[in-house]
Design a protein around this motif. Structure first.
Motif, PDB file in Angstrom:
ATOM      1  N   ALA A 158     -36.579  11.497 -23.829  1.00 48.30           N
ATOM      2  CA  ALA A 158     -37.885  10.843 -23.757  1.00 48.30           C
ATOM      3  C   ALA A 158     -38.731  11.449 -22.637  1.00 48.30           C
ATOM      4  N   CYS A 159     -38.099  11.699 -21.496  1.00 48.73           N
ATOM      5  CA  CYS A 159     -38.816  12.314 -20.371  1.00 48.73           C
ATOM      6  C   CYS A 159     -39.280  13.725 -20.729  1.00 48.73           C
ATOM      7  N   SER A 160     -38.428  14.462 -21.426  1.00 48.31           N
ATOM      8  CA  SER A 160     -38.762  15.837 -21.797  1.00 48.31           C
ATOM      9  C   SER A 160     -39.911  15.868 -22.793  1.00 48.31           C
ATOM     10  N   TRP A 161     -39.889  14.961 -23.755  1.00 51.09           N
ATOM     11  CA  TRP A 161     -40.989  14.899 -24.719  1.00 51.09           C
ATOM     12  C   TRP A 161     -42.285  14.458 -24.050  1.00 51.09           C
ATOM     13  N   PHE A 162     -42.184  13.539 -23.107  1.00 51.85           N
ATOM     14  CA  PHE A 162     -43.373  13.126 -22.355  1.00 51.85           C
ATOM     15  C   PHE A 162     -43.918  14.304 -21.551  1.00 51.85           C
ATOM     16  N   ILE A 177     -27.044  14.382 -32.374  1.00 51.46           N
ATOM     17  CA  ILE A 177     -28.424  14.851 -32.490  1.00 51.46           C
ATOM     18  C   ILE A 177     -29.216  14.601 -31.210  1.00 51.46           C
ATOM     19  N   ILE A 178     -28.917  13.521 -30.500  1.00 49.00           N
ATOM     20  CA  ILE A 178     -29.631  13.244 -29.255  1.00 49.00           C
ATOM     21  C   ILE A 178     -29.321  14.319 -28.215  1.00 49.00           C
ATOM     22  N   ALA A 179     -28.045  14.666 -28.097  1.00 47.34           N
ATOM     23  CA  ALA A 179     -27.653  15.709 -27.144  1.00 47.34           C
ATOM     24  C   ALA A 179     -28.288  17.041 -27.512  1.00 47.34           C
ATOM     25  N   PHE A 180     -28.315  17.344 -28.811  1.00 52.79           N
ATOM     26  CA  PHE A 180     -28.883  18.627 -29.226  1.00 52.79           C
ATOM     27  C   PHE A 180     -30.386  18.680 -28.975  1.00 52.79           C
ATOM     28  N   LEU A 181     -31.088  17.620 -29.336  1.00 55.42           N
ATOM     29  CA  LEU A 181     -32.535  17.597 -29.109  1.00 55.42           C
ATOM     30  C   LEU A 181     -32.852  17.689 -27.619  1.00 55.42           C
ATOM     31  N   THR A 182     -32.012  17.071 -26.802  1.00 56.99           N
ATOM     32  CA  THR A 182     -32.210  17.156 -25.354  1.00 56.99           C
ATOM     33  C   THR A 182     -31.947  18.568 -24.856  1.00 56.99           C
ATOM     34  N   PHE A 183     -30.944  19.215 -25.421  1.00 53.03           N
ATOM     35  CA  PHE A 183     -30.636  20.606 -25.067  1.00 53.03           C
ATOM     36  C   PHE A 183     -31.831  21.521 -25.342  1.00 53.03           C
ATOM     37  N   ILE A 184     -32.484  21.347 -26.468  1.00 54.11           N
ATOM     38  CA  ILE A 184     -33.637  22.185 -26.808  1.00 54.11           C
ATOM     39  C   ILE A 184     -34.865  21.799 -25.982  1.00 54.11           C
ATOM     40  N   SER A 185     -35.025  20.503 -25.721  1.00 56.29           N
ATOM     41  CA  SER A 185     -36.253  20.005 -25.091  1.00 56.29           C
ATOM     42  C   SER A 185     -36.131  19.781 -23.588  1.00 56.29           C
ATOM     43  N   PHE A 186     -35.002  20.104 -22.999  1.00 55.10           N
ATOM     44  CA  PHE A 186     -34.720  19.804 -21.592  1.00 55.10           C
ATOM     45  C   PHE A 186     -35.870  20.282 -20.707  1.00 55.10           C
ATOM     46  N   PHE A 187     -36.582  19.356 -20.090  1.00 58.69           N
ATOM     47  CA  PHE A 187     -37.864  19.682 -19.471  1.00 58.69           C
ATOM     48  C   PHE A 187     -37.810  20.691 -18.316  1.00 58.69           C
TER      49      PHE A 187
END
Length: 281
Positions: free
Chosen positions: A37-41, A156-166
């Motif tokens: 959520a932080c990374s997407w923000f 999927i949450i871990a993977f999306l965070t891996f790609i989007s890690f701010f």
């Protein structure tokens, strides 16, 4: 949101405090959801319109990775077809945003050479920030899954965070899944020394960016602007030669600073990123 902005100066401490005092205590999945959520923000602060593109690309590669993992290793045709889908879609999106106007201008110029005026209009395209970084990071994951170097992620949450890690989303360094992705599978223990090291890294990166690189840019830009409007003597003069030398240092220090801030930010959160820009040129 720039690393050297007031927004990031507020964002990072708030995220770090909530991360260590609340979310890291209640399970990996909640911790990762918070980071996502932080990374997407963080990414949305640049331009919310392109957040959907990031989500689409990473979700697609998560799905394709799972499908490749479920496909029999002997079924090379299907596995390769899934890989090709990822390559075509990801590189197609990247190519459109980065090179569409280049190809339009090239085609228009080519026909002009043969006396045909097409007068093609270029597209009003905004390049999504960080698209090259997250595209190639996601592609490297798919390629590694296809080659059997890593198992496809089932979270999927871990993977999306891996790609989007701010910390490394918009300026790298690009991480291999084998190095960064497993770090999202375990709870972190607060390590004062590592957090302190991360803070020091961030401050050093900010000094390199704001005190050195940005100051060099002032001189470089002024000389280049004068040379562009001046004579050949001015272009070949000592100030221009010095500006070229300064530009080489500015470019390296600028990228080095962003990488160092990214590494330090990740370290504050208990993650390890690969060292980048150790040797210039």
């Amino acid at each position: 949101m720039l690393f050297n902005s007031l927004d990031f100066g507020i964002f990072l401490p708030v995220v770090a405090v909530l991360y260590w005092t609340v979310f890291n205590r209640y399970g990996v999945r909640l911790r990762n959801a918070f980071l996502l959520a932080c990374s997407w923000f963080f990414y949305g602060m640049w331009d919310w319109r392109f957040l959907g593109l990031l989500i689409f690309s990473s979700t697609m590669d998560y799905t394709l990775g799972r499908l490749i993992g479920r496909t029999d290793v002997n079924d090379r045709r299907k596995r390769k077809a899934l890989l090709v889908v990822s390559l075509v879609v990801n590189l197609g999106i990247l190519g459109f945003f980065k090179y569409a106007n280049f190809f339009i201008d090239s085609i228009d110029g080519l026909f002009t050479v043969f006396g045909m005026e097409l007068s093609l209009k270029t597209l009003n395209i905004i390049l999504p920030v960080g698209i090259s970084f997250y595209t190639f990071q996601s592609l490297s994951y798919i390629v590694d899954v296809y080659r059997g170097k890593i198992e496809p992620s089932k979270d999927i949450i871990a993977f999306l965070t891996f790609i989007s890690f701010f910390p490394q989303l918009v300026a790298g360094p690009i991480e291999r899944a084998s190095h960064l992705l497993p770090q999202f599978d375990d709870l972190k223990k607060f390590d004062y020394d590592k957090v302190r090291e991360g803070i020091v890294e961030v401050f050093i990166g900010l000094i390199k960016k704001m005190v050195i690189a940005d100051r060099l840019a002032v001189y470089v830009d002024s000389v280049f602007q004068e040379a562009a409007a001046g004579s050949s003597a001015q272009i070949l003069g000592f100030p221009s030669v010095l500006a070229l030398i300064f530009f080489a240092f500015q470019l390296y220090i600028d990228f080095s600073a962003y990488s160092q801030i990214a590494i330090g930010t990740a370290k504050i959160l208990g993650f390890s990123l690969c060292t980048n820009f150790r040797r210039p040129y």
